[in-house]
Motif scaffolding. Structure first.
Motif, PDB file in Angstrom:
ATOM      1  N   PRO A  13       0.782  -1.234   0.000  1.00 19.09           N
ATOM      2  CA  PRO A  13       0.000   0.000   0.000  1.00 19.09           C
ATOM      3  C   PRO A  13       0.810   1.279   0.000  1.00 19.09           C
ATOM      4  CG  PRO A  13      -0.946  -1.572   1.520  1.00 19.09           C
ATOM      5  CD  PRO A  13       0.350  -2.161   1.047  1.00 19.09           C
ATOM      6  N   ASN A  14       0.364   2.234  -0.815  1.00 17.95           N
ATOM      7  CA  ASN A  14       0.919   3.575  -0.937  1.00 17.95           C
ATOM      8  C   ASN A  14       2.210   3.656  -1.741  1.00 17.95           C
ATOM      9  OD1 ASN A  14      -1.060   5.069   0.731  1.00 17.95           O
ATOM     10  ND2 ASN A  14      -0.212   3.821   2.398  1.00 17.95           N
ATOM     11  N   LEU A  15       2.828   2.534  -2.065  1.00 20.80           N
ATOM     12  CA  LEU A  15       4.077   2.594  -2.824  1.00 20.80           C
ATOM     13  C   LEU A  15       3.857   3.040  -4.261  1.00 20.80           C
ATOM     14  CD1 LEU A  15       5.920  -0.423  -1.230  1.00 20.80           C
ATOM     15  CD2 LEU A  15       6.667   1.959  -1.191  1.00 20.80           C
ATOM     16  N   MET A  17       2.766   5.747  -4.737  1.00 24.66           N
ATOM     17  CA  MET A  17       3.029   7.176  -4.557  1.00 24.66           C
ATOM     18  C   MET A  17       4.526   7.501  -4.457  1.00 24.66           C
ATOM     19  SD  MET A  17       0.114   8.592  -4.596  1.00 24.66           S
ATOM     20  CE  MET A  17       0.332  10.192  -3.833  1.00 24.66           C
ATOM     21  N   LEU A  18       5.370   6.500  -4.618  1.00 27.44           N
ATOM     22  CA  LEU A  18       6.822   6.752  -4.550  1.00 27.44           C
ATOM     23  C   LEU A  18       7.214   7.892  -5.476  1.00 27.44           C
ATOM     24  CD1 LEU A  18       8.754   3.347  -4.574  1.00 27.44           C
ATOM     25  CD2 LEU A  18       8.683   5.050  -2.753  1.00 27.44           C
ATOM     26  N   ARG A  21       6.089  12.085  -2.605  1.00 26.23           N
ATOM     27  CA  ARG A  21       6.099  12.633  -1.248  1.00 26.23           C
ATOM     28  C   ARG A  21       7.274  12.050  -0.478  1.00 26.23           C
ATOM     29  NH1 ARG A  21       0.120  11.328  -0.263  1.00 26.23           N
ATOM     30  NH2 ARG A  21       0.884   9.995   1.403  1.00 26.23           N
ATOM     31  N   GLN A  22       7.698  12.743   0.559  1.00 26.93           N
ATOM     32  CA  GLN A  22       8.741  12.296   1.487  1.00 26.93           C
ATOM     33  C   GLN A  22      10.010  11.822   0.766  1.00 26.93           C
ATOM     34  OE1 GLN A  22       5.764   9.584   3.670  1.00 26.93           O
ATOM     35  NE2 GLN A  22       7.046  10.364   5.361  1.00 26.93           N
ATOM     36  N   ASN A  77       8.036  -5.650  -0.831  1.00 33.21           N
ATOM     37  CA  ASN A  77       8.005  -4.533   0.093  1.00 33.21           C
ATOM     38  C   ASN A  77       6.564  -4.473   0.594  1.00 33.21           C
ATOM     39  OD1 ASN A  77       7.857  -2.141   1.500  1.00 33.21           O
ATOM     40  ND2 ASN A  77       9.242  -1.055   0.090  1.00 33.21           N
ATOM     41  N   GLY A  80       3.139  -0.687   4.768  1.00 31.95           N
ATOM     42  CA  GLY A  80       2.560  -0.659   6.107  1.00 31.95           C
ATOM     43  C   GLY A  80       2.045  -1.992   6.593  1.00 31.95           C
ATOM     44  N   HIS A  83       3.810  -4.265   9.325  1.00 33.25           N
ATOM     45  CA  HIS A  83       3.687  -4.106  10.771  1.00 33.25           C
ATOM     46  C   HIS A  83       2.351  -4.579  11.320  1.00 33.25           C
ATOM     47  CE1 HIS A  83       7.119  -1.736   9.669  1.00 33.25           C
ATOM     48  NE2 HIS A  83       6.376  -0.852   9.034  1.00 33.25           N
ATOM     49  N   HIS A 103      12.747  -3.045   2.399  1.00 30.71           N
ATOM     50  CA  HIS A 103      12.248  -1.731   2.806  1.00 30.71           C
ATOM     51  C   HIS A 103      13.217  -0.676   2.290  1.00 30.71           C
ATOM     52  CE1 HIS A 103       9.170  -3.475   5.299  1.00 30.71           C
ATOM     53  NE2 HIS A 103      10.076  -4.302   5.789  1.00 30.71           N
ATOM     54  N   ILE A 104      12.687   0.363   1.691  1.00 27.22           N
ATOM     55  CA  ILE A 104      13.514   1.432   1.133  1.00 27.22           C
ATOM     56  C   ILE A 104      14.233   2.170   2.269  1.00 27.22           C
ATOM     57  CG2 ILE A 104      13.443   3.624  -0.128  1.00 27.22           C
ATOM     58  CD1 ILE A 104      10.931   2.388  -1.592  1.00 27.22           C
ATOM     59  N   SER A 105      13.473   2.487   3.319  1.00 30.96           N
ATOM     60  CA  SER A 105      14.058   3.189   4.478  1.00 30.96           C
ATOM     61  C   SER A 105      14.619   2.176   5.481  1.00 30.96           C
ATOM     62  CB  SER A 105      12.977   4.046   5.160  1.00 30.96           C
ATOM     63  OG  SER A 105      11.973   3.192   5.725  1.00 30.96           O
ATOM     64  N   VAL A 107      14.009   0.815   8.625  1.00 29.30           N
ATOM     65  CA  VAL A 107      12.855   0.800   9.533  1.00 29.30           C
ATOM     66  C   VAL A 107      13.277   0.829  11.004  1.00 29.30           C
ATOM     67  CG1 VAL A 107      11.282  -0.306   7.893  1.00 29.30           C
ATOM     68  CG2 VAL A 107      12.719  -1.716   9.406  1.00 29.30           C
ATOM     69  N   ARG A 110      13.562   4.579  12.541  1.00 29.18           N
ATOM     70  CA  ARG A 110      12.346   5.395  12.458  1.00 29.18           C
ATOM     71  C   ARG A 110      11.485   5.176  13.703  1.00 29.18           C
ATOM     72  NH1 ARG A 110       9.710   4.781   6.688  1.00 29.18           N
ATOM     73  NH2 ARG A 110       8.687   6.725   7.381  1.00 29.18           N
ATOM     74  N   ARG A 114       7.716   0.687  13.465  1.00 29.74           N
ATOM     75  CA  ARG A 114       8.200   0.174  12.178  1.00 29.74           C
ATOM     76  C   ARG A 114       9.277  -0.904  12.343  1.00 29.74           C
ATOM     77  NH1 ARG A 114       5.973   3.634   8.358  1.00 29.74           N
ATOM     78  NH2 ARG A 114       5.624   5.763   9.149  1.00 29.74           N
TER      79      ARG A 114
HETATM   80  O1  LIG Z   1      10.782   1.838   3.894  1.00 27.18           O
HETATM   81  C1  LIG Z   1       9.905   1.171   3.293  1.00 27.18           C
HETATM   82  O2  LIG Z   1      10.025   0.724   2.141  1.00 27.18           O
HETATM   83  C2  LIG Z   1       8.544   0.974   3.974  1.00 27.18           C
HETATM   84  O3  LIG Z   1       8.093  -0.335   3.659  1.00 27.18           O
HETATM   85  C3  LIG Z   1       7.619   1.979   3.339  1.00 27.18           C
HETATM   86  C4  LIG Z   1       6.239   1.989   4.003  1.00 27.18           C
HETATM   87  C5  LIG Z   1       5.421   3.171   3.477  1.00 27.18           C
HETATM   88  C6  LIG Z   1       5.088   3.035   2.033  1.00 27.18           C
HETATM   89  C7  LIG Z   1       4.477   4.336   1.565  1.00 27.18           C
HETATM   90  O4  LIG Z   1       5.480   5.058   0.909  1.00 27.18           O
HETATM   91  C8  LIG Z   1       5.140   6.290   0.383  1.00 27.18           C
HETATM   92  C9  LIG Z   1       6.084   6.876  -0.429  1.00 27.18           C
HETATM   93  C10 LIG Z   1       5.823   8.113  -0.972  1.00 27.18           C
HETATM   94  C11 LIG Z   1       4.608   8.740  -0.716  1.00 27.18           C
HETATM   95  C12 LIG Z   1       3.660   8.138   0.105  1.00 27.18           C
HETATM   96  C13 LIG Z   1       3.940   6.914   0.675  1.00 27.18           C
HETATM   97  C14 LIG Z   1       6.340   2.108   5.519  1.00 27.18           C
HETATM   98  O5  LIG Z   1       5.008   1.997   6.080  1.00 27.18           O
HETATM   99  C15 LIG Z   1       7.228   1.035   6.088  1.00 27.18           C
HETATM  100  O6  LIG Z   1       7.319   1.190   7.501  1.00 27.18           O
HETATM  101  C16 LIG Z   1       8.612   1.127   5.463  1.00 27.18           C
END
Ligand SMILES: O=C(O)[C@]1(O)C[C@H](CCCOc2ccccc2)[C@@H](O)[C@H](O)C1
Length: 146
Positions: A13-15, A17-18, A21-22, A77, A80, A83, A103-105, A107, A110, A114
């Motif tokens: 979910p939300n990836l 949107m890579l 944002r952020q 990946n 969310g 977790h 995971h890109i970041s 975890v 943070r 996470r």
């Molecule tokens: O670091 C990662 O790849 C995560 O899996 C990314 C997840 C979040 C994915 C959403 O990424 C976005 C990227 C850009 C804009 C909005 C969301 C986060 O919930 C995990 O704790 C770590």
């Protein structure tokens, strides 16, 4: 012995949107960039990938079910769902199909929540904090250990 099947690259979910944002956390690459990096990495070893992203837990689980007997390994990946999801973890327990969690970041650097993953205990390997290069590292690991 038949050639190993494609590697399934799953993003949660939300990836989708890579890159929007952020960037300080996830960089500026888009999901398409991630998929292309995975494809190019696999091709260097004569391997193929299949890629799928969904914001829906059930759709990801359904895609994992379709991987059985088709794809030979999974890079995921879970975003969310990492977790929270026992259901996703259960779906990923597939005999003879290695799982690499990416995971890109980092975890562990943070928020505390996470640092826990429902997926890591059933994964062959976990990559975290390497940016999108973590996906390439996961594929390199899988093709070299096939
Ligand atoms: O670091 C990662 O790849 C995560 O899996 C990314 C997840 C979040 C994915 C959403 O990424 C976005 C990227 C850009 C804009 C909005 C969301 C986060 O919930 C995990 O704790 C770590």
């Amino acid at each position: 012995m038949s050639a190993p099947g494609p590697i399934l690259v799953l993003n949660g979910p939300n990836l989708n949107m890579l890159g929007t944002r952020q960037p300080e956390v996830y960089g500026s690459a888009t999901l398409d960039d991630v998929v292309e990096l995975c494809r190019q990495t696999a091709h260097r070893y004569g391997r193929e990938i299949a890629a799928f992203q969904s914001n829906s837990e059930g759709a990801l689980i359904d895609r994992i079910h379709r991987a059985c007997g088709v794809e030979s390994a999974i890079v995921i990946n879970p975003a969310g769902l990492t977790h929270t999801s026992v259901a996703l973890r259960d779906a990923l327990v597939i005999p003879e199909v290695p799982i690499v969690e990416v995971h890109i970041s980092n975890v562990h650097a943070r928020e505390e929540f996470r640092a826990h993953s429902y997926i890591s205990p059933i994964a062959t390997a976990v990559v975290t904090g390497m940016g999108i290069q973590g996906y390439a590292a996961a594929i390199e690991f899988l093709v070299r250990s096939a």
